[in-house]
Design a protein around this motif. Structure first.
Motif, PDB file in Angstrom:
ATOM      1  N   ALA A  65       2.880  -7.247  16.089  1.00 34.61           N
ATOM      2  CA  ALA A  65       2.720  -9.074  15.732  1.00 34.61           C
ATOM      3  C   ALA A  65       4.030  -9.487  15.700  1.00 34.61           C
ATOM      4  CB  ALA A  65       2.087  -9.285  14.404  1.00 34.61           C
ATOM      5  N   GLY A  66       5.104  -8.756  16.130  1.00 38.32           N
ATOM      6  CA  GLY A  66       6.414  -9.482  16.267  1.00 38.32           C
ATOM      7  C   GLY A  66       7.056  -9.507  14.900  1.00 38.32           C
ATOM      8  N   ARG A  67       6.730  -8.826  13.826  1.00 37.81           N
ATOM      9  CA  ARG A  67       7.407  -8.839  12.469  1.00 37.81           C
ATOM     10  C   ARG A  67       7.605  -7.738  11.818  1.00 37.81           C
ATOM     11  NH1 ARG A  67       2.975  -8.033   9.223  1.00 37.81           N
ATOM     12  NH2 ARG A  67       0.958  -8.887   9.865  1.00 37.81           N
ATOM     13  N   GLU A  68       8.139  -7.503  10.723  1.00 42.00           N
ATOM     14  CA  GLU A  68       8.390  -6.287  10.022  1.00 42.00           C
ATOM     15  C   GLU A  68       7.485  -6.328   8.724  1.00 42.00           C
ATOM     16  OE1 GLU A  68      11.883  -4.076   7.350  1.00 42.00           O
ATOM     17  OE2 GLU A  68      12.083  -6.121   8.424  1.00 42.00           O
ATOM     18  N   GLU A  69       6.722  -4.985   8.525  1.00 43.91           N
ATOM     19  CA  GLU A  69       6.204  -4.721   7.455  1.00 43.91           C
ATOM     20  C   GLU A  69       6.953  -4.298   6.521  1.00 43.91           C
ATOM     21  OE1 GLU A  69       3.001  -5.297   6.412  1.00 43.91           O
ATOM     22  OE2 GLU A  69       1.956  -5.502   8.523  1.00 43.91           O
ATOM     23  N   PHE A  70       6.961  -5.017   5.152  1.00 44.91           N
ATOM     24  CA  PHE A  70       7.625  -4.240   3.923  1.00 44.91           C
ATOM     25  C   PHE A  70       6.596  -3.201   3.441  1.00 44.91           C
ATOM     26  CE2 PHE A  70       9.125  -8.610   5.372  1.00 44.91           C
ATOM     27  CZ  PHE A  70      10.704  -8.116   5.342  1.00 44.91           C
ATOM     28  N   LEU A  71       6.917  -2.256   3.471  1.00 40.06           N
ATOM     29  CA  LEU A  71       6.337  -0.900   2.921  1.00 40.06           C
ATOM     30  C   LEU A  71       7.142  -0.123   2.232  1.00 40.06           C
ATOM     31  CD1 LEU A  71       4.342   0.074   6.222  1.00 40.06           C
ATOM     32  CD2 LEU A  71       3.663  -1.563   4.493  1.00 40.06           C
ATOM     33  N   SER A  72       6.565   0.500   1.091  1.00 36.45           N
ATOM     34  CA  SER A  72       7.208   1.680   0.351  1.00 36.45           C
ATOM     35  C   SER A  72       6.284   2.415  -0.217  1.00 36.45           C
ATOM     36  CB  SER A  72       8.052   0.860  -0.795  1.00 36.45           C
ATOM     37  OG  SER A  72       7.174   0.153  -1.507  1.00 36.45           O
ATOM     38  N   PHE A  73       6.667   3.273  -0.958  1.00 32.35           N
ATOM     39  CA  PHE A  73       5.642   4.286  -1.782  1.00 32.35           C
ATOM     40  C   PHE A  73       6.062   4.235  -3.211  1.00 32.35           C
ATOM     41  CE2 PHE A  73       9.247   7.154  -1.088  1.00 32.35           C
ATOM     42  CZ  PHE A  73       9.178   8.006  -1.997  1.00 32.35           C
ATOM     43  N   TYR A  74       5.103   4.692  -4.094  1.00 30.80           N
ATOM     44  CA  TYR A  74       5.296   4.593  -5.194  1.00 30.80           C
ATOM     45  C   TYR A  74       5.341   6.070  -5.915  1.00 30.80           C
ATOM     46  CZ  TYR A  74       4.598   4.197 -10.659  1.00 30.80           C
ATOM     47  OH  TYR A  74       4.707   4.325 -11.825  1.00 30.80           O
ATOM     48  N   VAL A  94      -2.830  -7.315  -5.407  1.00 37.96           N
ATOM     49  CA  VAL A  94      -4.069  -8.005  -5.099  1.00 37.96           C
ATOM     50  C   VAL A  94      -4.870  -7.349  -4.246  1.00 37.96           C
ATOM     51  CG1 VAL A  94      -2.752 -10.272  -4.886  1.00 37.96           C
ATOM     52  CG2 VAL A  94      -2.827  -8.936  -2.930  1.00 37.96           C
ATOM     53  N   LYS A  95      -4.689  -6.035  -3.921  1.00 46.08           N
ATOM     54  CA  LYS A  95      -5.687  -5.196  -3.244  1.00 46.08           C
ATOM     55  C   LYS A  95      -5.271  -3.559  -3.442  1.00 46.08           C
ATOM     56  CE  LYS A  95      -7.472  -4.508   1.350  1.00 46.08           C
ATOM     57  NZ  LYS A  95      -7.533  -4.649   2.815  1.00 46.08           N
ATOM     58  N   THR A  96      -6.334  -2.860  -3.601  1.00 47.23           N
ATOM     59  CA  THR A  96      -6.328  -1.439  -3.759  1.00 47.23           C
ATOM     60  C   THR A  96      -7.375  -0.791  -2.640  1.00 47.23           C
ATOM     61  OG1 THR A  96      -7.511  -1.090  -5.741  1.00 47.23           O
ATOM     62  CG2 THR A  96      -5.196  -1.377  -6.034  1.00 47.23           C
ATOM     63  N   ALA A  97      -6.791   0.422  -2.032  1.00 50.39           N
ATOM     64  CA  ALA A  97      -7.901   0.915  -1.069  1.00 50.39           C
ATOM     65  C   ALA A  97      -7.278   2.056  -0.943  1.00 50.39           C
ATOM     66  CB  ALA A  97      -7.968   0.039   0.085  1.00 50.39           C
ATOM     67  N   ASP A 144       0.494   6.403  -1.816  1.00 52.95           N
ATOM     68  CA  ASP A 144       1.112   6.492  -0.574  1.00 52.95           C
ATOM     69  C   ASP A 144       1.887   5.410  -0.129  1.00 52.95           C
ATOM     70  OD1 ASP A 144       0.560   9.432  -0.292  1.00 52.95           O
ATOM     71  OD2 ASP A 144      -1.452   8.589  -0.038  1.00 52.95           O
ATOM     72  N   ILE A 145       1.429   4.275  -0.179  1.00 52.76           N
ATOM     73  CA  ILE A 145       1.676   2.781   0.506  1.00 52.76           C
ATOM     74  C   ILE A 145       1.679   1.698  -0.554  1.00 52.76           C
ATOM     75  CG2 ILE A 145       1.292   1.111   2.312  1.00 52.76           C
ATOM     76  CD1 ILE A 145       0.472   3.221   4.212  1.00 52.76           C
ATOM     77  N   ILE A 146       2.856   0.980  -0.588  1.00 52.73           N
ATOM     78  CA  ILE A 146       2.788  -0.197  -1.346  1.00 52.73           C
ATOM     79  C   ILE A 146       3.385  -1.316  -0.210  1.00 52.73           C
ATOM     80  CG2 ILE A 146       3.658  -1.773  -3.179  1.00 52.73           C
ATOM     81  CD1 ILE A 146       2.268   0.834  -4.346  1.00 52.73           C
ATOM     82  N   LYS A 156       3.138 -10.925  -3.448  1.00 54.46           N
ATOM     83  CA  LYS A 156       2.097 -10.079  -3.939  1.00 54.46           C
ATOM     84  C   LYS A 156       2.145  -8.650  -3.169  1.00 54.46           C
ATOM     85  CE  LYS A 156      -0.044 -13.515  -5.929  1.00 54.46           C
ATOM     86  NZ  LYS A 156      -0.339 -13.638  -7.302  1.00 54.46           N
ATOM     87  N   VAL A 157       1.417  -7.661  -3.836  1.00 54.09           N
ATOM     88  CA  VAL A 157       1.427  -6.419  -3.203  1.00 54.09           C
ATOM     89  C   VAL A 157       0.044  -5.818  -3.201  1.00 54.09           C
ATOM     90  CG1 VAL A 157       3.565  -6.014  -4.193  1.00 54.09           C
ATOM     91  CG2 VAL A 157       1.869  -5.255  -5.549  1.00 54.09           C
ATOM     92  N   GLU A 158      -0.241  -4.867  -2.131  1.00 57.14           N
ATOM     93  CA  GLU A 158      -1.318  -4.233  -2.005  1.00 57.14           C
ATOM     94  C   GLU A 158      -1.037  -2.745  -1.980  1.00 57.14           C
ATOM     95  OE1 GLU A 158      -3.232  -7.148   1.422  1.00 57.14           O
ATOM     96  OE2 GLU A 158      -2.363  -5.232   1.994  1.00 57.14           O
ATOM     97  N   ALA A 159      -1.754  -1.797  -2.484  1.00 52.27           N
ATOM     98  CA  ALA A 159      -1.608  -0.435  -2.648  1.00 52.27           C
ATOM     99  C   ALA A 159      -2.426   0.380  -1.967  1.00 52.27           C
ATOM    100  CB  ALA A 159      -1.621  -0.156  -4.170  1.00 52.27           C
TER     101      ALA A 159
END
Length: 406
Positions: free
Chosen positions: A321-330, A379-382, A339-341, A347-350
């Motif tokens: 999409a031409g942008r950066e995803e801001f990902l990390s792990f806990y 706001v979301k966990t999956a 595995d992914i935050i 807001k954050v998703e996990a």
């Protein structure tokens, strides 16, 4: 084995029928409406040239790995650029990064004259060399985008029957999907010796080639684990600074990437060490000596490779999409891990990643653990797994890896 060969043959026939449409092409077209230059980076063989030539056939093409073209550029770079009154696709620009300085002058002159009809797409396979020169010259004049190997969704658009194991084993290099089992092994072997070792030699002086080969295979064996330079140093007999230097070069060359740990003002002691992944699971499987689906399905690192594939798809969702995803792990000192935050502004998703085809409610244990720690920001966990049972609407959703971004 015969079943897998027949399945691979069907995939080969399917992929040969048409150009694989890349999601990034829409972002490139949008950027060229507003900016005179798009700088397209990414690993070798990820499809940069094919994408540009297929989607922008109106632009002339010049490859800076062609000796004749390079002679022309070296002789008179300004005259070379002025050959293209409507712009051009300039491929493998890392071979002449000084070109950005001349491109800056040309773009600024076009702007001064009120010209808005010349567009350039500049591609390169080495992020370090390309970005160093580009950042000095092209600020405000170019959109920088990254084309990584095929995402799961891009492959499934053409090969909907591909299994998770086939996706892991083949990885995302487009040429691999047009080859049979033997061709896959040959192409990945050629990719490793021709591109990885050659690119590394251009950037650093690898005195001990065997130690480097051991190093990269050790990295493949540590997918999804925290990167410990001291441990690898002990196993290779190479100093820690050299190990870190090799890692940085492989990162710049889009071979390996590191997922950083999540840091927040919470009461738990969090790890500070990043986790290691490969940009392509097919290459990682090759380095691990995995050549068939049967080998993969019984390999102790199959779960790690599945996790790597899903992490890569999160990254590609942003880059396409031409942008950066801001990902990390806990991970905290009590070994609770998610595995992914995914950070979205405030807001954050996990996400937990499981390679199992059978869903278990205990997959949510760590997600439930971090919920009160991240409070209202979460706001979301999956759970992302390999099974077919799904519930995308629940507080704790569970999704097949094919449908993460539906």
């Amino acid at each position: 084995m015969w079943t897998n060969l027949k399945s691979n043959f069907k995939i080969v026939q399917t992929m040969r029928k048409s150009f694989i449409d890349r999601h990034l092409s829409t972002s490139i077209s949008e950027a060229l409406r507003y900016l005179p230059v798009v700088t397209l980076t990414g690993p070798r063989q990820s499809g940069k040239t094919t994408l540009c030539r297929e989607k922008f056939p109106e632009l002339p093409y010049a490859n800076l790995e062609d000796a004749t073209v390079m002679d022309e550029v070296n002789a008179d770079p300004k005259a070379f650029l002025n050959k293209y009154p409507q712009g051009a696709i300039i491929d493998e620009a890392q071979n002449y990064p000084q070109l950005f300085s001349y491109l800056q002058v040309l773009v600024d002159e076009d702007r001064f004259q009120g010209r808005n009809d010349r567009r350039f797409i500049v591609t390169g396979s080495n992020n370090f060399t390309l970005m160093e020169k580009m950042s000095q010259s092209m600020a405000g004049r170019t959109a920088v985008m990254t084309l990584l190997p095929l995402s799961t969704q891009e492959i499934l658009n053409y090969v909907p029957q591909a299994s998770a194991s086939q996706l892991i084993l083949n990885g995302g290099f487009p040429a691999i999907w047009t080859a049979d089992e033997r061709g896959r092994s040959l192409q990945l072997s050629n990719y490793y010796t021709t591109y990885i070792e050659r690119d590394v030699r251009r950037l650093i002086n690898v005195v001990n080639q065997r130690a480097f080969q051991t190093f990269i295979r050790l990295c493949a064996g540590r997918i999804g684990q925290e990167f410990n330079a001291s441990s690898i140093s002990n196993e290779t007999g190479v100093s820690v600074p050299t190990i870190k230097n090799w890692l940085s070069i492989l990162n710049a060359s889009y071979v390996i990437h590191l997922l950083q740990p999540y840091h927040a003002n919470i009461s738990k002691r969090l790890t500070k060490t990043p986790k290691l992944y490969f940009y392509d699971t097919g290459l990682a499987a090759f380095l691990l000596g995995i050549n068939t689906i049967e080998q993969l399905d019984t390999h102790p690192l199959r779960g790690n490779l599945f996790e790597n594939m899903v992490v890569n798809d999160f990254i590609k969702h942003g880059t396409n999409a031409g942008r950066e995803e801001f990902l990390s792990f806990y991970r905290d000192k009590s070994q609770h891990e998610v595995d992914i935050i995914r950070t979205l502004t405030d807001k954050v998703e996990a996400y937990e990643i499981k390679s199992s085809q059978t869903f278990h409610t205990d997959f949510f244990n760590n997600l439930n653990y971090i919920r009160p720690l991240l409070t209202e920001k979460l706001v979301k966990t999956a759970v992302v797994y390999d099974g077919n049972q799904e519930n995308a609407q629940a507080e704790n959703a569970f999704l097949n890896f094919r449908h993460i971004f539906d």
